[in-house]
Design an enzyme around this catalytic site. Sequence first.
Site, PDB file in Angstrom:
ATOM      1  N   PHE A  94       0.986  -1.251  -0.071  1.00  0.00           N
ATOM      2  CA  PHE A  94      -0.050   0.101  -0.044  1.00  0.00           C
ATOM      3  C   PHE A  94       0.831   1.061  -0.185  1.00  0.00           C
ATOM      4  O   PHE A  94       2.014   1.101   0.600  1.00  0.00           O
ATOM      5  CB  PHE A  94      -0.856  -0.024   1.355  1.00  0.00           C
ATOM      6  CG  PHE A  94      -2.028  -1.028   1.043  1.00  0.00           C
ATOM      7  CD1 PHE A  94      -3.343  -0.556   0.688  1.00  0.00           C
ATOM      8  CD2 PHE A  94      -1.891  -2.352   1.484  1.00  0.00           C
ATOM      9  CE1 PHE A  94      -4.431  -1.429   0.717  1.00  0.00           C
ATOM     10  CE2 PHE A  94      -2.925  -2.947   1.368  1.00  0.00           C
ATOM     11  CZ  PHE A  94      -4.272  -2.716   0.965  1.00  0.00           C
ATOM     12  N   VAL A  96       2.117   4.806   1.084  1.00  0.00           N
ATOM     13  CA  VAL A  96       2.227   5.466   2.409  1.00  0.00           C
ATOM     14  C   VAL A  96       0.763   6.365   2.573  1.00  0.00           C
ATOM     15  O   VAL A  96       0.401   6.494   3.750  1.00  0.00           O
ATOM     16  CB  VAL A  96       3.503   6.400   2.675  1.00  0.00           C
ATOM     17  CG1 VAL A  96       3.358   6.867   4.076  1.00  0.00           C
ATOM     18  CG2 VAL A  96       4.485   5.531   2.465  1.00  0.00           C
ATOM     19  N   GLN A 105      -5.080  -3.397   5.614  1.00  0.00           N
ATOM     20  CA  GLN A 105      -3.880  -3.234   4.689  1.00  0.00           C
ATOM     21  C   GLN A 105      -3.073  -4.524   5.208  1.00  0.00           C
ATOM     22  O   GLN A 105      -2.336  -5.138   4.449  1.00  0.00           O
ATOM     23  CB  GLN A 105      -3.100  -1.936   5.112  1.00  0.00           C
ATOM     24  CG  GLN A 105      -3.681  -0.676   4.598  1.00  0.00           C
ATOM     25  CD  GLN A 105      -2.590   0.226   4.436  1.00  0.00           C
ATOM     26  OE1 GLN A 105      -1.482   0.098   4.628  1.00  0.00           O
ATOM     27  NE2 GLN A 105      -3.118   1.597   4.177  1.00  0.00           N
ATOM     28  N   SER A 139      12.842  -7.966   1.170  1.00  0.00           N
ATOM     29  CA  SER A 139      13.106  -6.591   1.462  1.00  0.00           C
ATOM     30  C   SER A 139      13.993  -6.117   2.693  1.00  0.00           C
ATOM     31  O   SER A 139      13.890  -6.760   3.590  1.00  0.00           O
ATOM     32  CB  SER A 139      12.079  -5.445   1.498  1.00  0.00           C
ATOM     33  OG  SER A 139      12.295  -4.231   1.611  1.00  0.00           O
ATOM     34  N   ALA A 192       2.579  -3.093   7.987  1.00  0.00           N
ATOM     35  CA  ALA A 192       2.170  -4.320   7.512  1.00  0.00           C
ATOM     36  C   ALA A 192       3.072  -4.999   6.551  1.00  0.00           C
ATOM     37  O   ALA A 192       3.395  -6.228   6.305  1.00  0.00           O
ATOM     38  CB  ALA A 192       0.773  -4.140   6.731  1.00  0.00           C
ATOM     39  N   TYR A 193       3.625  -4.034   5.465  1.00  0.00           N
ATOM     40  CA  TYR A 193       4.593  -4.685   4.513  1.00  0.00           C
ATOM     41  C   TYR A 193       6.024  -5.279   5.149  1.00  0.00           C
ATOM     42  O   TYR A 193       6.304  -6.133   4.746  1.00  0.00           O
ATOM     43  CB  TYR A 193       4.864  -3.442   3.620  1.00  0.00           C
ATOM     44  CG  TYR A 193       6.103  -3.814   2.504  1.00  0.00           C
ATOM     45  CD1 TYR A 193       5.594  -4.453   1.292  1.00  0.00           C
ATOM     46  CD2 TYR A 193       7.437  -3.588   2.501  1.00  0.00           C
ATOM     47  CE1 TYR A 193       6.544  -4.679   0.354  1.00  0.00           C
ATOM     48  CE2 TYR A 193       8.282  -3.522   1.443  1.00  0.00           C
ATOM     49  CZ  TYR A 193       7.793  -4.444   0.492  1.00  0.00           C
ATOM     50  OH  TYR A 193       8.692  -4.541  -0.512  1.00  0.00           O
ATOM     51  N   GLY A 194       6.431  -4.560   6.249  1.00  0.00           N
ATOM     52  CA  GLY A 194       7.615  -4.915   6.795  1.00  0.00           C
ATOM     53  C   GLY A 194       7.285  -6.300   7.542  1.00  0.00           C
ATOM     54  O   GLY A 194       8.301  -6.998   7.538  1.00  0.00           O
ATOM     55  N   THR A 232      10.057   1.511  -9.746  1.00  0.00           N
ATOM     56  CA  THR A 232       8.664   0.542 -10.105  1.00  0.00           C
ATOM     57  C   THR A 232       7.604   1.186  -9.702  1.00  0.00           C
ATOM     58  O   THR A 232       7.522   2.262  -9.034  1.00  0.00           O
ATOM     59  CB  THR A 232       8.824  -0.685  -9.627  1.00  0.00           C
ATOM     60  OG1 THR A 232       8.685  -0.682  -8.237  1.00  0.00           O
ATOM     61  CG2 THR A 232      10.109  -1.625 -10.076  1.00  0.00           C
TER      62      THR A 232
END
Length: 276
Positions: A94, A96, A105, A139, A192-194, A232
């Site tokens: 998502f 920021v 999310q 990542s 959430a991505y982390g 990207t």
Amino acid sequence: MSNVPVAVVTGSNKGIGLAIVRALCKQFPGDVYMTSRDAGRGQAAVAQLQQEGLRPLFHQLDIDDLQSIRALRDFLKEKYGGLNVLVNNAGIAFKVQDTTPFAVQAEVTLKTNFFGTRNVCTELLPIMKPYGRVVNVSSMVSSSALAGCSQELQQKFRSDTITEDELVQLMTKFVEDTKKNVHEKEGWPNTAYGVSKIGVTVLSRIQARLLNEQRKGDHILLNACCPGWVRTDMAGPQATKSPDEGAETPVYLALLPSSADAPHGQFVSDKTVRPW
Ligand code: NAP
């Protein structure tokens, strides 16, 4: 059945995945499959590489859809008797500024980045051929998110004995904790991505350990990596690397020579093993 070596890259109709397919078409001695959840976007990307004189093949793959994953597995088994290179690249993030509630999310991001990637591994790792190479695109954010976890969670995620079931329980707990808005109290970082990428890195460490225990003689190497900060749709135009530069570390890991016995079970960026 074909004896030609075969490589598959998930989520490769654009971005880093497309650049990985481009590099593999040039360097991998076999068939290279671009995959995309949307056949139209995939075919358009295949046409783009054909214009560059390359010959990628195409198969549909939505990593959120178990049937789609199993259809690819059955195709690979039947046509090639297995798989030589798997790059788990598909992922979402998502923006920021996105105002979607954090709990949503968390659920959506974990669904694709962790659970989808895990489902691909569950279905495709058993058909990896000897000397196979598996690359899970994680990542650097997994490292910074790990540092933002409570000491108790850090210890679990760094453990050399954590099981896949325990990891799945922790990832599920994160999503549940966000729904109750207790995730920070429970020691989670506010990303959430982390957290999804912690899951990918830890999953890779577990899977490498299982390969050591169960298939040592097959010389399969499996690693997690960070491509760097790459221009990207996900990271935007300010990022420092071109997609082709972002593909370098994943492709290096995908093409580790048959004489190599390392890296394995590592987190790698800029072709260098990083501490976890
Ligand atoms: P991107 O340009 O947004 O591309 C993501 C790709 O994943 C797209 O092809 C997308 O397909 C696909 N995808 C998403 N959900 C999928 C699903 N359920 N099934 C199959 N494919 C799916 O992102 P990117 O920057 O190239 O990212 C590639 C990988 O690198 C991701 O895992 C990302 O987390 C990681 N990464 C990127 C950076 C960076 O700076 N860019 C840094 C560190 C790590 P659609 O076109 O259908 O959406």
